[in-house]
Design an enzyme around this catalytic site. Sequence first.
Site, short mmCIF file in Angstrom:
data_model
loop_
_atom_site.label_atom_id
_atom_site.label_comp_id
_atom_site.label_asym_id
_atom_site.label_seq_id
_atom_site.Cartn_x
_atom_site.Cartn_y
_atom_site.Cartn_z
N ARG A 33 -9.91 2.56 9.17
CA ARG A 33 -9.66 1.15 9.49
C ARG A 33 -10.88 0.49 10.11
O ARG A 33 -10.91 -0.72 10.25
CB ARG A 33 -8.49 1.03 10.47
CG ARG A 33 -7.17 1.31 9.82
CD ARG A 33 -6.04 1.11 10.81
NE ARG A 33 -4.81 1.56 10.22
CZ ARG A 33 -3.76 0.79 10.02
NH1 ARG A 33 -3.79 -0.46 10.37
NH2 ARG A 33 -2.67 1.27 9.46
N LYS A 93 0.82 -1.22 0.00
CA LYS A 93 0.00 0.00 0.00
C LYS A 93 0.85 1.26 0.00
O LYS A 93 0.61 2.17 -0.79
CB LYS A 93 -0.91 0.05 1.24
CG LYS A 93 -1.99 -0.96 1.30
CD LYS A 93 -2.81 -0.82 2.57
CE LYS A 93 -2.02 -0.87 3.85
NZ LYS A 93 -1.39 -2.15 4.16
N ARG A 106 11.11 -8.95 4.63
CA ARG A 106 11.30 -7.57 5.07
C ARG A 106 11.86 -7.53 6.49
O ARG A 106 12.73 -6.72 6.81
CB ARG A 106 9.98 -6.79 4.98
CG ARG A 106 10.12 -5.31 5.29
CD ARG A 106 8.86 -4.55 4.96
NE ARG A 106 7.89 -4.69 6.02
CZ ARG A 106 6.68 -4.15 5.99
NH1 ARG A 106 6.27 -3.48 4.93
NH2 ARG A 106 5.84 -4.30 6.99
N ARG A 146 -1.43 -10.29 12.63
CA ARG A 146 -1.76 -8.99 12.02
C ARG A 146 -2.62 -9.17 10.78
O ARG A 146 -3.51 -8.36 10.51
CB ARG A 146 -0.47 -8.22 11.68
CG ARG A 146 0.22 -7.71 12.92
CD ARG A 146 1.24 -6.61 12.69
NE ARG A 146 1.83 -6.51 11.38
CZ ARG A 146 3.12 -6.62 11.12
NH1 ARG A 146 3.98 -6.86 12.08
NH2 ARG A 146 3.58 -6.49 9.90
N ARG A 183 13.90 -6.32 11.87
CA ARG A 183 12.74 -6.22 12.76
C ARG A 183 12.47 -7.58 13.38
O ARG A 183 11.69 -8.38 12.87
CB ARG A 183 11.52 -5.72 11.98
CG ARG A 183 11.69 -4.26 11.57
CD ARG A 183 10.63 -3.81 10.61
NE ARG A 183 9.29 -3.88 11.19
CZ ARG A 183 8.24 -3.32 10.62
NH1 ARG A 183 8.35 -2.66 9.49
NH2 ARG A 183 7.04 -3.40 11.18
#
Length: 187
Positions: free
Chosen positions: A88, A13, A127, A144, A133
């Site tokens: 959201r 996005k 990623r 998520r 991360r």
Amino acid sequence: MRLLIMGPPGAGKGTQAVGLAKLLGGAHISTGDIFRANVSQQTELGQAAQRYMDAGEYVPDEITNAMVKDRLAQEDARDAFILDGYPRTVDQVSTLDGILESLGTKLDGVIELVVDPEELIQRLLKRAETSGRADDTEEVIRHRQEVYTNETSPLIEIYGGRGLLIEVDGMGDADEVGRRIVDALPR
């Protein structure tokens, strides 16, 4: 053109919204960017948001909504914008409707990036590896994805019912997906 881009974490996005905003000559409006800007500038809304973030709590809708309203009223968003990360929830859809009405405008389309769930997980794991991360474990990523599906499926239904939903295949490289989005936009 005034657009909203939606898709699960890892769908691309942000990447697509930035490119589309440049193409349309409008503003890329990301709630994450709005939060960071308000906090760093120590605005009244930023200070209120910071108190919640410091306590590890969600920033209440009233603060988020006020920040989005303020951002949408800025000059660079007058003729074209891409909303990324807002709304959201169903309540935020209603609030956004009111904000846009008060500004004398409306959404022209809602882009939904559709990506295979297993592909999303692989993208986010990659990623996480490259960005260091450590909190992005497969379990966290799957959670998520579930949260996104549960919270946003009603929004897909709402915007689909309004005839605004534009489903775009989000599989492939960023340029390919970008071309699909442009081809699918209302003329």
